[in-house]
Design an enzyme around this catalytic site. Structure first.
Site, short mmCIF file in Angstrom:
data_model
loop_
_atom_site.label_atom_id
_atom_site.label_comp_id
_atom_site.label_asym_id
_atom_site.label_seq_id
_atom_site.Cartn_x
_atom_site.Cartn_y
_atom_site.Cartn_z
N TYR A 159 5.85 -9.81 6.79
CA TYR A 159 5.96 -8.47 6.96
C TYR A 159 6.76 -8.10 8.40
O TYR A 159 6.65 -8.96 9.35
CB TYR A 159 4.69 -7.70 6.93
N ASP A 182 0.85 -1.35 0.04
CA ASP A 182 0.02 0.07 0.05
C ASP A 182 0.97 1.34 -0.06
O ASP A 182 2.08 1.09 0.07
CB ASP A 182 -0.83 0.04 1.20
#
Length: 375
Positions: free
Chosen positions: A146, A91
């Protein structure tokens, strides 16, 4: 090939035709590229063809691939022509240390140096491997890891007056953070942790393999910690909301019971932590590696030789960006100030049908109770 590449830059039509002839002699091969980038200032990874208003990582990558002679210019306009696929669509503002893209290119001598010479320094291609013709980096990926780097004062209780630079995370609070993060492990319905997914949407069920917060460390006089999470796949804003909810609980804004409730069918208002600290660390291809990694034609998609380059890139471009931006723009501190406006009890109150006032106010909120997912 080199002459063709050089000639392509010349203006005359004859030279351009010569370059195109040279390119046609160079067969295309399916490869994967290992990418690292600092996402600040970009509107995510994925390219929006025809929209120059919002710059993405792929805009710069495609431009470099064209300029280095790896793909023809028309492949840049229509990425399907080079079978392009990203492993993860990061994002806005999110960085990556181990992003993988798959595509068909003309293999050049010194190809990595050529591509990197046309990229800004905060985007690097760190590795390249040949893969099977039908390889798709998104579909063949088994899991993604992540990390989320945040200042530890985010975990200070709301009733304590804290000086951000002086705050140090104690062992007891870290243990509580890890106990809460471990609750996410396994398969849960994460419809409350993203937007536009209903509670009965099968795609809202996601499998989390591990999630934990490491030991804190001091950088530029401020203490930080890194949360790691590994899962099969993640929905938009899912990780930021998972972390946002744990912060809200540890700070004393929400009860621990809200986590269990959020996996049920009712709509729960979950805050979304800032995007700044989120980094795509690694993507995993265990099944592909077992089948093709040692077939004599292809290499396993492991990047042990590139680990040092990845570490250097993070130290040069990713960590300083997170630390400096946090100090200058105070994204975490400002976000923490919004936590009191979240109504963590509204859904529980709605269940008490005798309380007509709360029912009335909840109806006014509209169909998407997650007001904090508006961007």
């Amino acid at each position: 090939e080199e002459n063709g590449h050089q000639n392509k830059r010349l203006k005359s039509n004859t030279d351009e035709e010569d370059a195109e002839d040279q390119n046609k002699k160079s067969p295309k091969r399916k490869i994967v590229l290992l990418m690292a980038y600092s996402g600040k200032g970009y509107h995510g990874m994925q390219r929006n063809v025809g929209s120059s208003q919002f710059k993405t990582i792929e805009d710069d990558l495609v431009s470099a691939l064209v300029q280095s002679g790896c793909i023809p210019e028309n492949h840049g306009a229509d990425m399907k022509k080079m079978s392009f696929q990203r492993c993860a669509r990061t994002d806005k503002g999110v960085s990556a240390a181990g992003q993988i893209v798959s595509l068909k290119v003309r293999l050049r001598d010194d190809i990595l140096e050529k591509i990197n010479s046309h990229l800004p320094s905060h985007i690097r291609i760190l590795g390249l491997k040949r893969v099977t013709g039908g390889f798709n980096s998104k579909n063949k990926c088994d899991a993604r890891t992540y990390s989320y780097m945040l200042p530890t004062f985010a975990f200070a209780h709301k009733d304590h007056d804290v000086q951000e630079e002086l705050y140090r995370l104690d062992t007891e609070t870290l243990e509580r953070v890890n106990k809460l993060l471990a609750c996410y492990k396994g398969t849960h319905n994460f419809h409350n942790f993203t937007s536009q997914k209903g509670p009965r949407d099968p795609s809202a069920k996601r499998y989390i393999m591990e999630m934990y917060c490491g030991e804190p460390f001091v950088r530029a006089n401020m203490e930080f910690a890194v949360i790691k999470v590994k899962g099969q796949s993640f929905m938009m804003h899912q990780i930021r909301k998972m972390i946002g909810l744990v912060i809200a609980i540890v700070k004393g804004y929400a009860a621990e019971s809200i986590m269990e409730r959020s996996w049920g069918e009712e709509k729960v208002d979950i805050p979304k932590a800032p995007g700044l600290g989120l980094v795509l660390e690694k993507v995993h291809f265990e099944k592909y590696n077992r089948r093709f990694g040692n077939d004599g034609l292809h290499e396993p998609l492991e990047w042990t030789e590139e680990e040092e380059k990845i570490a250097v890139f993070k130290e040069q471009y990713i960590y300083p960006t997170i630390i400096n931006t946090e100090r200058e723009e105070k994204s975490m501190a400002n976000w923490l100030n919004t936590l009191p406006i979240h109504d963590f009890n509204s859904s529980a109150v709605e269940m008490q049908t005798n309380n007509k006032n709360s029912k009335k106010s909840s109806d006014l909120e509209g169909s998407d109770g997650c007001g904090d997912d508006s961007d």
